[in-house]
Design an enzyme around this catalytic site. Structure first.
Site, PDB file in Angstrom:
ATOM      1  N   ARG A  27      35.310 103.044  25.299  1.00 46.77           N
ATOM      2  CA  ARG A  27      35.417 101.733  25.927  1.00 46.77           C
ATOM      3  C   ARG A  27      34.054 101.136  26.262  1.00 46.77           C
ATOM      4  O   ARG A  27      33.932  99.948  26.523  1.00 46.77           O
ATOM      5  CB  ARG A  27      36.272 101.832  27.199  1.00 46.77           C
ATOM      6  N   TRP A  76      30.411 100.123  33.428  1.00 48.67           N
ATOM      7  CA  TRP A  76      29.569  99.280  32.571  1.00 48.67           C
ATOM      8  C   TRP A  76      28.989  98.213  33.471  1.00 48.67           C
ATOM      9  O   TRP A  76      29.713  97.397  34.022  1.00 48.67           O
ATOM     10  CB  TRP A  76      30.404  98.665  31.446  1.00 48.67           C
ATOM     11  N   ASN A 102      37.714  98.198  37.924  1.00 47.02           N
ATOM     12  CA  ASN A 102      37.380  97.501  36.689  1.00 47.02           C
ATOM     13  C   ASN A 102      37.655  96.032  36.912  1.00 47.02           C
ATOM     14  O   ASN A 102      38.767  95.660  37.308  1.00 47.02           O
ATOM     15  CB  ASN A 102      38.218  98.041  35.527  1.00 47.02           C
ATOM     16  N   GLY A 103      36.663  95.183  36.668  1.00 42.34           N
ATOM     17  CA  GLY A 103      36.842  93.756  36.877  1.00 42.34           C
ATOM     18  C   GLY A 103      35.664  93.163  37.621  1.00 42.34           C
ATOM     19  O   GLY A 103      34.607  93.774  37.744  1.00 42.34           O
ATOM     20  N   GLU A 483      32.160  88.001   9.685  1.00 47.31           N
ATOM     21  CA  GLU A 483      32.533  89.358  10.109  1.00 47.31           C
ATOM     22  C   GLU A 483      31.551  90.389   9.569  1.00 47.31           C
ATOM     23  O   GLU A 483      31.195  91.347  10.275  1.00 47.31           O
ATOM     24  CB  GLU A 483      33.959  89.670   9.641  1.00 47.31           C
ATOM     25  N   LYS A 487      29.424  92.908  11.978  1.00 46.32           N
ATOM     26  CA  LYS A 487      29.441  94.368  11.857  1.00 46.32           C
ATOM     27  C   LYS A 487      28.016  94.929  11.742  1.00 46.32           C
ATOM     28  O   LYS A 487      27.687  95.927  12.364  1.00 46.32           O
ATOM     29  CB  LYS A 487      30.269  94.800  10.637  1.00 46.32           C
ATOM     30  N   GLU A 490      26.246  94.629  15.127  1.00 49.11           N
ATOM     31  CA  GLU A 490      26.848  95.536  16.109  1.00 49.11           C
ATOM     32  C   GLU A 490      26.390  96.977  15.903  1.00 49.11           C
ATOM     33  O   GLU A 490      26.078  97.684  16.862  1.00 49.11           O
ATOM     34  CB  GLU A 490      28.384  95.526  15.957  1.00 49.11           C
ATOM     35  N   HIS A 506      21.256  72.922   4.863  1.00 51.69           N
ATOM     36  CA  HIS A 506      21.244  72.235   6.155  1.00 51.69           C
ATOM     37  C   HIS A 506      20.499  73.048   7.208  1.00 51.69           C
ATOM     38  O   HIS A 506      20.725  72.858   8.405  1.00 51.69           O
ATOM     39  CB  HIS A 506      22.668  71.932   6.609  1.00 51.69           C
ATOM     40  N   LYS A 605      34.614  98.491  23.928  1.00 49.57           N
ATOM     41  CA  LYS A 605      35.733  98.304  23.013  1.00 49.57           C
ATOM     42  C   LYS A 605      36.674  97.208  23.492  1.00 49.57           C
ATOM     43  O   LYS A 605      37.122  96.374  22.725  1.00 49.57           O
ATOM     44  CB  LYS A 605      36.501  99.630  22.869  1.00 49.57           C
TER      45      LYS A 605
END
Length: 610
Positions: A27, A76, A102-103, A483, A487, A490, A506, A605
């Site tokens: 996570r 985190w 969490n939050g 995408e 990837k 990341e 452009h 995650k």
């Protein structure tokens, strides 16, 4: 983001919590901590460590801690840096209330100032620390009562697990817009933010909803709202096994999940295609099929990789189902005052089903009584429960932070939805049969793409020292370019840009030189000739080019440095095939550059805060 584990039952071995916490590492986190009530000493002991869970594990190996209930947590950082003092669990002045959170508490500064005026002492920089102090203020021997009273003054998002040394026979949970569940074991209960934490103990889980407080004791539990009204909840069954959440001999979860895609796509399609009739059978939306027959527009709302899947879906739905479609980033959807009416279907796409921005947008649509649909991988997740109808991916657990098999599963579901809605309208039987037949072949074609990963690895070896990369595509493969770039950035921390190929002149073409490679996604489709023109523009400026094209296309070899081939399929289904070499390319680039591909830095995650 953030892993919560809580336990109460007939065992006192805290390794239960530690092992559960390890299954939540994916996570994303930067520190870990735990707290346990010792019934002999009648005190709570806490241990915290900055960095990986292994650091916490080493500290725990030096002390003899047993007891129940206990809490484990991975943090985190949001408010306050990565320090031991900021690590959870947090406690109050009397070291009575201990909790993990969490939050984000939005009004924490106001609450903190009032609590300081009343004599409370704070030691961390976190928003979370106001909670144990606020609960302490209302505590008179009954933990859940104090929690209920305190939460009436809290604004923000939270999943909370709380214990008290003065009311030690309880584990209290509370939820508002952050995931939290109860695993129902034999004479034991586990609280967690994710099913993977509890699956070694039980497959029976209850998902908490917003505004609910759960009280767990060693022998029973009950759930109520903040006004003390009891709530009866459905017991859900986790539909996957622990083996599916393990590496199975692969060096990384990411590679395992890339290689699982023939199976995961097949699971997404299983029982949902009627090829002879050219139909899609989607049981999850049959209850609203009459409403769907009359819709005039689709809004797709998503974040990250799911957003890129939605971009492909936009092309599918407009071209084949004939429905005007818009796609929004969930984080922007609420703030542009979208026009919602009874003739619009609002489709929310999320792998986890817990994405905070998507959930916030969903609640806004529900508030305005709009039709809500979901495409979600996690059974029983918040978006799955909150939407009126929807479709599960059935892709199995995805542990790697960078989504791979969930993305191709989402594309497969969007193709099914296009077939379903198209056949409700003017899509012919012949076209329906063709789409259904080609879709049924996709798992085998994906397997074919995956049969030669070493070709992609060789390309990664060649380009691993590049610090910049451009991905370009048109029409269905424009989202794939986005995408592919996501990837790569990341997983390998390379600066990568995804662009519509027609936008090169452009602005982006100014970046091109001999050290700035381009990966051009150019299958033999309706925009192939346009893509060739864009490739020639880059070539004229000396930029190295990797072309991803349809097998047997030999002509392109003379224009580019390297070529990746994928099998031929319908244009609308090509993204399912063309994205897979890009996933492998990102994976091998990350590995060759020494990156932690399963847990990239600064990423989580499941993004459960806005």
């Amino acid at each position: 983001m953030c892993g919560i584990v809580g336990y109460i039952g007939n065992k006192t071995d805290i390794k239960i919590g530690l092992e559960a916490l390890k299954r939540l590492e994916y996570r994303g986190y930067d520190s870990a901590g735990m707290a346990v009530y010792n019934p002999e000493q009648k005190e709570v002991s806490a241990v915290k460590a900055v960095g990986k869970i292994v650091n916490l594990e080493k500290k725990l190996a030096k002390v003899d801690l047993k007891g129940v209930p206990f809490l484990f947590y991975t943090r985190w950082a949001t408010h306050g840096g990565v320090t031991k003092l900021n690590c959870h669990p947090h406690t109050d002045c009397k070291k009575n209330i201990w909790l993990v959170h969490n939050g984000i508490i939005e009004n924490y500064q106001t609450l903190k100032e009032k609590l300081i005026q009343r004599g409370h002492k704070f030691i961390s920089e976190t928003d979370t620390e106001v909670l144990p102090h606020l609960i302490e203020h209302y505590f008179q021997g009954n933990l859940e009562e104090a929690v209920r009273k305190a939460l009436r003054f809290v604004r923000g998002t939270y999943a909370l697990a709380i214990i008290s040394k003065e009311d030690p026979e309880k584990l209290v949970l509370a939820r508002n817009s952050a995931p939290l569940l109860i695993g129902l074991g034999e004479k034991e209960y586990l609280a967690a933010s994710d099913p993977s934490a509890v699956i070694t103990h039980t497959k029976k889980v209850i998902y908490l909803d917003d505004g609910e407080v759960a009280v767990l004791t060693p022998s029973q539990f009950f759930i109520q709202d903040l006004n003390q009204h009891r709530i009866q909840k459905e017991v859900n069954e986790i539909d996957w096994d622990l083996e599916e959440a393990q590496k199975s001999g692969y060096p990384h979860f990411m590679l395992k999940e890339i290689m699982e895609q023939p199976e995961s796509i097949n699971n997404s399609l299983r029982g949902r295609l009627i090829i002879d009739s050219g139909l899609a059978k989607l049981g999850g939306i049959e209850m609203v099929q009459d409403k769907l027959k009359n819709i005039k527009k689709v809004n797709i709302v998503a974040c990250g990789t799911s957003y890129y899947a939605g971009l492909v879906g936009e092309y599918m739905l407009e071209e084949y189902a004939g429905i005007p479609t818009e796609i929004d980033l969930a984080s922007e959807f609420r703030y542009r005052k979208p026009i919602l009416d009874k003739k619009t279907a609002n489709l929310f796409i999320s792998q986890s089903g817990e994405t905070a921005d998507s959930l916030a947008a969903l609640k806004e649509v529900k508030r305005k009584e709009g039709l809500t649909l979901g495409i979600v991988n996690v059974v029983g997740s918040s978006i799955a429960r909150e939407t009126e109808a929807g479709v599960y991916n059935h892709a199995g657990p995805e542990i790697g932070v960078a989504s791979t098999k969930a993305f191709t599963s989402q594309l497969s579901i969007l193709a099914l939805l296009t077939l379903f809605l198209g056949r409700q309208r003017e899509m012919s039987l012949v076209m329906g049969q063709r789409i259904a037949k080609e879709l049924s072949k996709i798992p085998e074609l994906v397997k074919k793409v995956l049969d030669e990963p070493m070709q992609v690895k060789a390309l990664a070896e060649k380009y691993k020292k590049c610090d910049h990369f451009l991905f370009i595509g048109r029409k269905y493969n424009y989202p794939v370019a986005l995408e592919g770039a996501l990837k790569l950035k990341e997983i390998s921390y390379i600066h990568a840009e995804g662009y519509g190929a027609g936008e090169m002149k452009h602005g982006p073409i100014a970046l091109i030189d001999k050290k700035f490679p381009t990966l051009a996604i150019c299958p033999l489709d309706s925009v192939y000739e346009k893509m060739i023109s864009n490739i020639q523009e880059i070539k004229a400026r000396g930029g190295p080019i990797i072309a991803l094209t349809t097998e047997n296309n030999k002509d392109i070899k003379n224009m580019v440095e390297d070529v990746i081939y994928v099998p031929k399929t319908l244009e609308m289904l090509t993204p399912i095939l063309s994205v897979i070499p890009l996933q492998l390319f990102a994976y091998y680039m990350g590995v060759l550059r020494g990156c932690d591909v399963d847990k990239p830095r600064n990423l989580a995650k499941s993004v459960t805060v806005e």
